[in-house]
Design a protein around this motif. Structure first.
Motif, short mmCIF file in Angstrom:
data_model
loop_
_atom_site.label_atom_id
_atom_site.label_comp_id
_atom_site.label_asym_id
_atom_site.label_seq_id
_atom_site.Cartn_x
_atom_site.Cartn_y
_atom_site.Cartn_z
N ILE A 171 -0.78 1.43 6.14
CA ILE A 171 0.11 2.42 5.50
C ILE A 171 -0.34 2.73 4.08
CG2 ILE A 171 2.46 2.79 4.64
CD1 ILE A 171 3.45 1.23 7.09
N PHE A 172 -0.64 1.70 3.30
CA PHE A 172 -1.12 1.92 1.93
C PHE A 172 -2.43 2.70 1.94
CE2 PHE A 172 1.91 -1.23 0.44
CZ PHE A 172 2.18 -0.82 -0.85
N GLY A 173 -3.33 2.37 2.87
CA GLY A 173 -4.62 3.03 2.91
C GLY A 173 -4.53 4.49 3.33
N LEU A 312 -12.87 2.00 4.07
CA LEU A 312 -12.87 1.43 2.72
C LEU A 312 -11.46 1.21 2.21
CD1 LEU A 312 -14.77 0.58 0.42
CD2 LEU A 312 -14.64 2.92 -0.45
N ALA A 313 -10.55 2.13 2.54
CA ALA A 313 -9.16 1.99 2.07
C ALA A 313 -8.45 0.83 2.74
CB ALA A 313 -8.40 3.30 2.33
N PHE A 315 -9.87 -1.71 4.67
CA PHE A 315 -10.58 -2.98 4.70
C PHE A 315 -11.38 -3.28 3.44
CE2 PHE A 315 -10.02 -1.77 9.14
CZ PHE A 315 -9.51 -2.93 9.68
N GLY A 316 -11.35 -2.39 2.44
CA GLY A 316 -12.12 -2.60 1.23
C GLY A 316 -11.27 -2.71 -0.01
N PHE A 317 -10.80 -1.56 -0.52
CA PHE A 317 -9.99 -1.55 -1.73
C PHE A 317 -8.66 -2.27 -1.55
CE2 PHE A 317 -12.24 2.58 -3.16
CZ PHE A 317 -13.22 1.82 -3.76
N SER A 318 -8.22 -2.43 -0.30
CA SER A 318 -6.97 -3.16 -0.06
C SER A 318 -7.09 -4.61 -0.54
CB SER A 318 -6.62 -3.14 1.42
OG SER A 318 -7.62 -3.79 2.19
N MET A 319 -8.30 -5.17 -0.51
CA MET A 319 -8.49 -6.54 -0.97
C MET A 319 -8.15 -6.66 -2.45
SD MET A 319 -12.12 -7.30 0.95
CE MET A 319 -12.33 -8.87 0.15
N ILE A 320 -8.47 -5.62 -3.22
CA ILE A 320 -8.23 -5.65 -4.67
C ILE A 320 -6.75 -5.43 -4.98
CG2 ILE A 320 -8.84 -4.60 -6.88
CD1 ILE A 320 -11.47 -3.71 -5.56
N SER A 321 -6.19 -4.35 -4.46
CA SER A 321 -4.81 -4.00 -4.79
C SER A 321 -3.81 -5.00 -4.21
CB SER A 321 -4.49 -2.58 -4.28
OG SER A 321 -4.66 -2.50 -2.88
N GLU A 322 -4.04 -5.46 -3.00
CA GLU A 322 -3.10 -6.39 -2.37
C GLU A 322 -3.11 -7.75 -3.06
OE1 GLU A 322 -3.49 -4.39 2.07
OE2 GLU A 322 -3.98 -6.50 1.79
N THR A 323 -4.27 -8.16 -3.50
CA THR A 323 -4.36 -9.44 -4.21
C THR A 323 -3.64 -9.38 -5.55
OG1 THR A 323 -6.48 -9.90 -3.14
CG2 THR A 323 -5.93 -11.20 -5.08
N GLN A 324 -3.83 -8.26 -6.27
CA GLN A 324 -3.22 -8.13 -7.59
C GLN A 324 -1.69 -8.09 -7.50
OE1 GLN A 324 -6.00 -9.00 -9.61
NE2 GLN A 324 -4.75 -7.80 -10.98
N TRP A 325 -1.16 -7.35 -6.54
CA TRP A 325 0.30 -7.17 -6.44
C TRP A 325 0.94 -8.05 -5.37
CZ3 TRP A 325 -2.61 -3.23 -8.46
CH2 TRP A 325 -2.12 -2.63 -9.62
N ASN A 326 0.18 -9.01 -4.85
CA ASN A 326 0.70 -9.94 -3.83
C ASN A 326 1.31 -9.22 -2.64
OD1 ASN A 326 0.04 -12.35 -5.25
ND2 ASN A 326 1.82 -12.06 -6.57
N ILE A 327 0.60 -8.20 -2.16
CA ILE A 327 1.04 -7.47 -0.97
C ILE A 327 0.57 -8.25 0.26
CG2 ILE A 327 0.88 -5.29 0.30
CD1 ILE A 327 0.26 -3.94 -2.39
#
Length: 383
Positions: A171-173, A312-313, A315-327
């Motif tokens: 959904i986020f991607g 990329l959205a 399986f890639g950038f989700s690693m960064i944003s989800e880790t930062q905001w604890n998603i």
């Protein structure tokens, strides 16, 4: 007489083989775009097969099989024989016990979605002896195995973990991709339209600057701003609107500069074509020229980047944003699985399989979209 019949039979078979080969070759020559798409898919699948096989062999050869033992093994001081009994009973049904090549074959058998597999689940065992007491079976078309990491959580079904988490990443991607294209393409067109004006140069310079900023710095800046500067919650589980807005904005800012730059470049290149000069001499308005005629041609090129962007959205950038905001998405799951000292090999493999399959499928969809968008391209036409 027998030799004569045999020779006639061989000639008929050889003729049929040649006729079939000619018919097949003729079909693919007449359907060049379909042939091109099939070649791309087959090459992608071949690369995926080789890559996953190599990763599996590396992961299993460097993973201690004892990591699959339960906590009871240490608690009750199981003997080596008891440990081996448990591992054999636990791992043999899911193809992770025995010679490495047998394990590789079982792994591929488990992830090929054509054949349903009866996989043992809800295994109960005697904690003192390691003997399995009862097993219930469940049917899977794709099965990845169980976790071993103490951070991810040992002996959890990887399929269940991915089913629980992939929805957040997807959904986020998808939202980030949709917003990025809806914002980036018009800005790229505007930058191309006004390439000799200050406004066009400002747009181009701004997004070149954003593109040049390292991803880590950009993400950390957008993370610190709401948490420190605006005193907003940094946790997704807080349920606030801003805990969803900022990670989405982060992903959009990572995508939009690339889309703007590519769109501007494609439009500027298209301006040199003869049909553009002809349309100008015919009195076609600038907006109609850019947003209808040129856009129709450049959209075919832009759509080629869509498969990579979706992969990329999610399986890639989700690693960064989800880790930062604890998603609790698939990106944060793989980061946990990659934790030094507590890596989870089968979770990593599942992530590689899903990301590779996503890129392959979306590549096929991009070919179909190109055919839909460009009337010059037909499945049954020659190149």
């Amino acid at each position: 007489m027998y030799d004569k019949i045999k020779n006639n039979t061989n000639n008929v078979v050889l003729f049929n083989i040649k006729k079939y080969h000619f018919t097949t070759l003729n079909f693919f020559n007449k359907h060049a775009i379909l042939t091109y798409s099939l070649k791309r898919i087959l090459l992608s699948l071949a690369a995926l097969f080789v890559g996953i096989s190599i990763i599996f062999l590396l992961v299993r050869s460097t993973t201690d099989t004892n990591s699959f033992l339960p906590e009871a093994a240490n608690k009750y001081n199981w003997s080596d024989e008891q440990c081996q009994t448990y591992l054999k009973n636990r791992l043999t049904p899911i193809g992770l016990y025995g010679p490495i090549w047998d394990q590789l074959w079982h792994f591929w058998y488990n992830i090929i979605p054509i054949i349903p597999k009866e996989i043992p689940t809800n295994i109960k065992f005697d904690e003192r002896t390691g003997q399995i007491i009862s097993v219930s079976y469940q049917t899977y078309f794709v099965y990845f195995g169980v976790t071993t990491s103490s951070i991810v959580g040992p002996n959890q079904n990887i399929n269940d973990l991915f089913n629980q988490r992939i929805g957040y990443s997807f959904i986020f991607g998808i939202i980030a991709i949709a917003i990025s294209y809806l914002v980036g393409i018009p800005l790229g067109i505007l930058s191309a339209m006004k390439k000799h004006n200050m406004s066009g140069n400002f747009i181009n310079t701004l997004f070149l600057f954003l593109y040049s900023i390292p991803t880590v710095i950009l993400v950390l800046g957008l993370y610190v701003l709401p948490v420190v500067g605006l005193e907003q919650s940094k946790l997704f589980i807080s349920g606030s609107f801003w805990s969803k807005f900022w990670p989405e904005l982060t992903m959009c800012i990572l995508f939009i500069p690339v889309i703007v730059i590519l769109t501007r470049r494609y439009f500027v290149e298209e301006l040199n074509n003869e049909y553009v000069n002809f349309a100008i001499t015919k009195g076609v308005s600038k907006n109609k020229l850019f947003f209808k005629h040129i856009f129709r041609n450049t959209s075919v090129v832009l759509i080629r980047t869509l498969p990579m962007d979706i992969g990329l959205a999610v399986f890639g950038f989700s690693m960064i944003s989800e880790t930062q905001w604890n998603i609790p998405g698939i990106g944060s799951l793989i980061v946990d699985a990659l934790t030094p000292g507590a890596t989870d090999p089968l979770t990593i493999l599942a992530y590689v399989v899903l990301s590779g399959a996503t890129v392959t499928i979306t590549s096929l969809l991009s070919d179909l979209l190109m055919i839909k968008l460009d009337p010059r391209i037909k499945l049954g036409g020659k190149i």
